[in-house]
Scaffold this motif. Sequence first.
Motif, mmCIF file in Angstrom:
data_model
loop_
_atom_site.group_PDB
_atom_site.id
_atom_site.type_symbol
_atom_site.label_atom_id
_atom_site.label_comp_id
_atom_site.label_asym_id
_atom_site.label_seq_id
_atom_site.Cartn_x
_atom_site.Cartn_y
_atom_site.Cartn_z
ATOM 1 N N HIS A 32 0.813 -1.216 0.000
ATOM 2 C CA HIS A 32 0.000 0.000 0.000
ATOM 3 C C HIS A 32 0.853 1.275 0.000
ATOM 4 O O HIS A 32 0.325 2.363 -0.155
ATOM 5 C CB HIS A 32 -1.009 -0.015 1.152
ATOM 6 C CG HIS A 32 -2.216 -0.863 0.843
ATOM 7 N ND1 HIS A 32 -3.416 -0.734 1.493
ATOM 8 C CD2 HIS A 32 -2.391 -1.859 -0.071
ATOM 9 C CE1 HIS A 32 -4.283 -1.608 0.995
ATOM 10 N NE2 HIS A 32 -3.690 -2.305 0.057
ATOM 11 N N GLY A 33 2.194 1.096 0.161
ATOM 12 C CA GLY A 33 3.077 2.253 -0.058
ATOM 13 C C GLY A 33 3.839 2.750 1.162
ATOM 14 O O GLY A 33 4.373 3.860 1.145
ATOM 15 N N LYS A 34 3.929 1.907 2.184
ATOM 16 C CA LYS A 34 4.608 2.325 3.416
ATOM 17 C C LYS A 34 6.072 2.707 3.174
ATOM 18 O O LYS A 34 6.551 3.732 3.653
ATOM 19 C CB LYS A 34 4.534 1.158 4.422
ATOM 20 C CG LYS A 34 5.049 1.511 5.767
ATOM 21 C CD LYS A 34 4.892 0.338 6.697
ATOM 22 C CE LYS A 34 5.650 -0.854 6.157
ATOM 23 N NZ LYS A 34 5.612 -1.997 7.044
ATOM 24 N N THR A 35 6.781 1.892 2.388
ATOM 25 C CA THR A 35 8.207 2.153 2.162
ATOM 26 C C THR A 35 8.403 3.433 1.345
ATOM 27 O O THR A 35 9.266 4.259 1.663
ATOM 28 C CB THR A 35 8.852 0.958 1.422
ATOM 29 O OG1 THR A 35 8.419 -0.240 2.058
ATOM 30 C CG2 THR A 35 10.349 1.039 1.441
ATOM 31 N N ASN A 148 -3.253 6.638 0.218
ATOM 32 C CA ASN A 148 -2.173 6.744 -0.775
ATOM 33 C C ASN A 148 -2.671 6.372 -2.184
ATOM 34 O O ASN A 148 -3.777 5.867 -2.347
ATOM 35 C CB ASN A 148 -1.039 5.791 -0.336
ATOM 36 C CG ASN A 148 0.225 5.993 -1.144
ATOM 37 O OD1 ASN A 148 0.508 7.090 -1.628
ATOM 38 N ND2 ASN A 148 1.003 4.932 -1.300
ATOM 39 N N ALA A 206 2.430 8.877 -2.673
ATOM 40 C CA ALA A 206 3.809 8.718 -2.186
ATOM 41 C C ALA A 206 4.756 8.619 -3.369
ATOM 42 O O ALA A 206 5.894 9.071 -3.313
ATOM 43 C CB ALA A 206 3.910 7.485 -1.298
ATOM 44 N N LEU A 207 4.254 8.057 -4.474
ATOM 45 C CA LEU A 207 5.105 7.910 -5.658
ATOM 46 C C LEU A 207 5.458 9.264 -6.256
ATOM 47 O O LEU A 207 6.603 9.517 -6.621
ATOM 48 C CB LEU A 207 4.406 7.019 -6.690
ATOM 49 C CG LEU A 207 5.231 6.600 -7.896
ATOM 50 C CD1 LEU A 207 6.448 5.787 -7.479
ATOM 51 C CD2 LEU A 207 4.387 5.797 -8.882
HETATM 52 P P1 GDP Z 1 4.932 -1.346 1.037
HETATM 53 O O1 GDP Z 1 4.894 -2.822 0.781
HETATM 54 O O2 GDP Z 1 3.700 -0.882 1.763
HETATM 55 O O3 GDP Z 1 6.197 -0.845 1.667
HETATM 56 O O4 GDP Z 1 4.781 -0.638 -0.402
HETATM 57 P P2 GDP Z 1 5.872 0.063 -1.347
HETATM 58 O O5 GDP Z 1 6.208 1.415 -0.847
HETATM 59 O O6 GDP Z 1 6.995 -0.882 -1.581
HETATM 60 O O7 GDP Z 1 4.995 0.260 -2.668
HETATM 61 C C1 GDP Z 1 4.428 -0.824 -3.359
HETATM 62 C C2 GDP Z 1 4.282 -0.476 -4.828
HETATM 63 O O8 GDP Z 1 3.326 0.581 -4.980
HETATM 64 C C3 GDP Z 1 5.568 0.017 -5.471
HETATM 65 O O9 GDP Z 1 5.609 -0.467 -6.804
HETATM 66 C C4 GDP Z 1 5.413 1.540 -5.462
HETATM 67 O O10 GDP Z 1 6.129 2.187 -6.486
HETATM 68 C C5 GDP Z 1 3.927 1.693 -5.664
HETATM 69 N N1 GDP Z 1 3.421 2.930 -5.080
HETATM 70 C C6 GDP Z 1 3.664 3.394 -3.818
HETATM 71 N N2 GDP Z 1 3.042 4.567 -3.633
HETATM 72 C C7 GDP Z 1 2.391 4.863 -4.775
HETATM 73 C C8 GDP Z 1 1.550 5.963 -5.196
HETATM 74 O O11 GDP Z 1 1.289 6.915 -4.485
HETATM 75 N N3 GDP Z 1 1.042 5.896 -6.468
HETATM 76 C C9 GDP Z 1 1.304 4.852 -7.305
HETATM 77 N N4 GDP Z 1 0.751 4.895 -8.524
HETATM 78 N N5 GDP Z 1 2.081 3.809 -6.943
HETATM 79 C C10 GDP Z 1 2.614 3.816 -5.701
#
Ligand code: GDP
Length: 395
Positions: A32-35, A148, A206-207
């Motif tokens: 979901h975008g934590k990292t 996010n 976050a992206l």
């Molecule tokens: P985590 O598993 O929660 O740490 O998630 P990540 O930060 O690794 O993100 C998972 C995927 O979602 C990655 O491919 C990111 O590039 C993508 N992602 C994260 N934030 C966003 C956002 O705001 N928009 C979009 N379109 N993709 C995102």
Amino acid sequence: MGRRKKIVEQCERLMDNPEQIRNIAIAAHVDHGKTTLTDNLLAGAGMISEDTAGEQLAMDTEEDEQERGITIDAANVSMTHEYEGTDHLINLIDTPGHVDFGGDVTRAMRAVDGALVVVDAVEGAMPQTETVVRQALREGVKPTLFINKVDRLISELQEGPEEMQERLLSVIGDVNELIRGMTEEKDDIEDWTVSVEDGTVAFGSALYKWGVSMPSMQRTGMDFGDIIDLERSDKRQELHEKTPLADVVLDMVAEHFPNPVDAQPRRIPTVWRGDADSDIAESMRLVDEDGEVVLMVTDIGVDPHAGEIAAGRVFSGTLEKGQELYVSGTAGKNRVQSVGIYMGGEREEVDRVPAGNIAAVTGLKDAIAGSTVSSAEMTPFESIDHISEPVITKS
Ligand code: GDP
């Protein structure tokens, strides 16, 4: 003076002012975008370069994690943020996003006072969202919400303002339903739910590094219509500059999460089962830096030079080099070889770490994740079965 040295000095000053500290976790369903969000916050706070945020994935420290693409080890990062003219020290404990690591999530929650729950706008609340919200509330940790991937609603799903609003409100409704369901016995239930109006909900990408909340809209003058226009016309850099995600989220952290002085009196009776009338209980409730040392270890990391590093929350007393401390569940004491704090994702040795902070300690050879480390014998935060060496006997 070098920039890094200045930041270390600033952190050391803030460490002694618990009112200016926020110990928080970011909790989310996997992917979901934590990292990505964490890297944004670090870059926004000047801890890593803006250019590499998003690619750097500062939290994913273990090789194994990078290979598997999931965050499995609870790492710690700290940053400073100025809010309404006051500097804040924000200590962030990473929580594993994968369902198998529930124990680690609970432990991380115990060490923090606020949980930023991240939910993907497209997927909505998922089973792990429910788990982390439940764990946060059980540990007396206050939630706020960041929705996010809002860029995807605009650019990919081509949703209009009404459709988007409906979807975002439904995510907020689902999260509040989870919160209400788990705080049935609380009479102050509305203090725990999140809302756009009171600023405990933020949205963004976050992206692409932009974010928005009710207070940020008032500050920047940017509303949802402006955001949709800029995102649709691919002006994401402009969007980031006009309403940077890190500012929106870190302002929310500073404003809405309790500091240790406010949190510990309420939380200690919830997270610690020892004698409430003891001096150690009183010292933990008061965040007394002159009391007995109490450190709850959330994570053991390995540094190629320093060896094993125990990281955790100092609930009472002041950690210093040379102290001889008890480690719950083991006999004898361990001697503290060094104490440090996190700066960005790196450990920085300091002379002392007082109550209310997240510390990194070397020399605690018997400590494992979950250990209670203290200067006086005490009831531990959790009971842990240490695995002893098998005894070989001749039959
Ligand atoms: P985590 O598993 O929660 O740490 O998630 P990540 O930060 O690794 O993100 C998972 C995927 O979602 C990655 O491919 C990111 O590039 C993508 N992602 C994260 N934030 C966003 C956002 O705001 N928009 C979009 N379109 N993709 C995102």
